[in-house]
Design a protein around this motif. Sequence first.
Motif, PDB file in Angstrom:
ATOM      1  N   SER A   4       0.942  -1.056  -0.044  1.00 34.21           N
ATOM      2  CA  SER A   4       0.034   0.082  -0.083  1.00 34.21           C
ATOM      3  C   SER A   4       0.740   1.101   0.113  1.00 34.21           C
ATOM      4  O   SER A   4       0.393   2.358  -0.659  1.00 34.21           O
ATOM      5  CB  SER A   4      -0.879  -0.052   1.060  1.00 34.21           C
ATOM      6  OG  SER A   4      -0.184  -0.022   2.329  1.00 34.21           O
ATOM      7  N   ARG A   5       2.014   1.200   0.755  1.00 35.86           N
ATOM      8  CA  ARG A   5       2.768   2.347   0.584  1.00 35.86           C
ATOM      9  C   ARG A   5       3.359   2.638  -0.585  1.00 35.86           C
ATOM     10  O   ARG A   5       3.484   3.962  -1.109  1.00 35.86           O
ATOM     11  CB  ARG A   5       4.072   2.030   1.653  1.00 35.86           C
ATOM     12  CG  ARG A   5       5.152   2.915   1.478  1.00 35.86           C
ATOM     13  CD  ARG A   5       5.095   4.390   1.927  1.00 35.86           C
ATOM     14  NE  ARG A   5       6.369   5.416   1.850  1.00 35.86           N
ATOM     15  CZ  ARG A   5       6.851   5.577   0.618  1.00 35.86           C
ATOM     16  NH1 ARG A   5       6.206   5.506  -0.549  1.00 35.86           N
ATOM     17  NH2 ARG A   5       8.095   6.425   0.753  1.00 35.86           N
ATOM     18  N   LEU A   8       0.816   3.996  -3.037  1.00 38.14           N
ATOM     19  CA  LEU A   8       0.251   5.482  -2.759  1.00 38.14           C
ATOM     20  C   LEU A   8       1.228   6.370  -3.228  1.00 38.14           C
ATOM     21  O   LEU A   8       0.843   7.512  -3.663  1.00 38.14           O
ATOM     22  CB  LEU A   8       0.333   5.435  -1.079  1.00 38.14           C
ATOM     23  CG  LEU A   8      -0.082   6.871  -0.342  1.00 38.14           C
ATOM     24  CD1 LEU A   8      -1.521   7.430  -0.965  1.00 38.14           C
ATOM     25  CD2 LEU A   8      -0.006   7.015   1.177  1.00 38.14           C
ATOM     26  N   GLY A 105      -5.082   7.333   0.103  1.00 34.58           N
ATOM     27  CA  GLY A 105      -4.485   6.157   1.122  1.00 34.58           C
ATOM     28  C   GLY A 105      -5.465   4.891   1.180  1.00 34.58           C
ATOM     29  O   GLY A 105      -4.767   3.909   1.163  1.00 34.58           O
ATOM     30  N   CYS A 109      -4.632   1.115  -0.328  1.00 31.68           N
ATOM     31  CA  CYS A 109      -4.763  -0.081   0.370  1.00 31.68           C
ATOM     32  C   CYS A 109      -5.673  -1.102  -0.348  1.00 31.68           C
ATOM     33  O   CYS A 109      -5.233  -2.242  -0.371  1.00 31.68           O
ATOM     34  CB  CYS A 109      -5.435   0.115   1.952  1.00 31.68           C
ATOM     35  SG  CYS A 109      -4.304   0.903   2.979  1.00 31.68           S
ATOM     36  N   LEU A 367      -2.038   3.258   7.312  1.00 33.25           N
ATOM     37  CA  LEU A 367      -2.092   2.427   6.110  1.00 33.25           C
ATOM     38  C   LEU A 367      -2.128   0.877   6.694  1.00 33.25           C
ATOM     39  O   LEU A 367      -2.865   0.034   6.014  1.00 33.25           O
ATOM     40  CB  LEU A 367      -0.938   2.735   5.386  1.00 33.25           C
ATOM     41  CG  LEU A 367      -0.981   3.814   4.334  1.00 33.25           C
ATOM     42  CD1 LEU A 367       0.258   3.654   3.431  1.00 33.25           C
ATOM     43  CD2 LEU A 367      -2.344   3.611   3.679  1.00 33.25           C
TER      44      LEU A 367
END
Length: 384
Positions: A4-5, A8, A105, A109, A367
């Motif tokens: 997810s990081r 993003l 964000g 995810c 997150l």
Amino acid sequence: MSTSRELLGHLIAFDTTSRESNLAFIDFVRAYLAEVGVTCNVIYNAERTKANLFATIGPSGVPGIVLSGHTDVVPVDGQAWTFPPFTLTERSGKLYGRGAADMKGYIACVLAAVPAFARAKLRIPVHIALSYDEEVGCLGVRSLLEALSQELVKPLLCIIGEPTELRPILGHKGKLAMRCQVHGAACHSAYAPQGVNAIEYAARLIIELGRLGETLQALPHIDDRFDPPFSTVQTGLIAGGKALNIVPEDCSFDFEVRALPSLNPWQIAQQLRQYAESTLLPAMLAISKQCDIRFSELSSYPGLYTSAQSQAAQWIAQFCGSNAFSTVAFGTEGGLFDEAGIPTVICGPGSMEQGHKPDEFITVKQLDACDDMLARVLDFVREG
């Protein structure tokens, strides 16, 4: 598989300010989904400059769960950013960038969870719904919902991932934004009684609007589940006049009603219109037949309140690990999903305290917690 990081970082890099196109963002998501065999429906606006996206993972013809978010962000113009707004920057456990909290964000995810959803054998489908122009009146999602209305089976639940720090939110107020245009009659200010002062008549309308707002602040209009616990009315913009020695011919003002779900905000607009037509216009027309007062809608969306006893509320409590149900002051697309017959809740990572501000951020911890919530959604929808 992207985290997810990492995702993003890709999403922040797209400048999807509402005045800009979101097609590069949509193309990125479509290509990402295609890599794991997920096809999607892209629904363009009339100019084909923006688009919604709707994708389904899992069996067809079965009620599923919609994971919904908007792709557009608010402008950064005039804001003093320490970090580049369209480049993700990490500092001390915080991820900075426009839309990090509101609401890329959550979308990051959701996309990070897609490979796991695609690999699993699902008994219930998971839908991904991405919209455009939410920030300017929840405009784009309407065509997406129109397309969904053609489907024979409605989803069980929609989770809109607006930033709530992953608290389960069941309601918010609706909004009606209106413009009032007052057309009077100009003349030299030395002969003011021979003219019709549009600014002064607009002022009388604004005073009446304030009076209408005050009536909403007492029983039976109070609902303590909301903050403030009543519907609000306010005038936000006004323009009129050309010179001090000219009786102004034109004046316009914009106002909004933020209404509890139990109030139809058009009632307030209609009451103001009746006041204009019955009290003000006759006096204006007695001086000049060219006078007029016109009202036009700028934008609107309905409020939302999902019962705490509903199945939708129990599901989101299970997914986020809390039944501390609440409401939020800001609006979402939730009321439109609810009007379409889709039970809807609001729950996403980050906080609106950071939304719309310079140096907007989401924490890495939030997150990670959203990733965990979506893992619980996967456990719910998979077979066995």
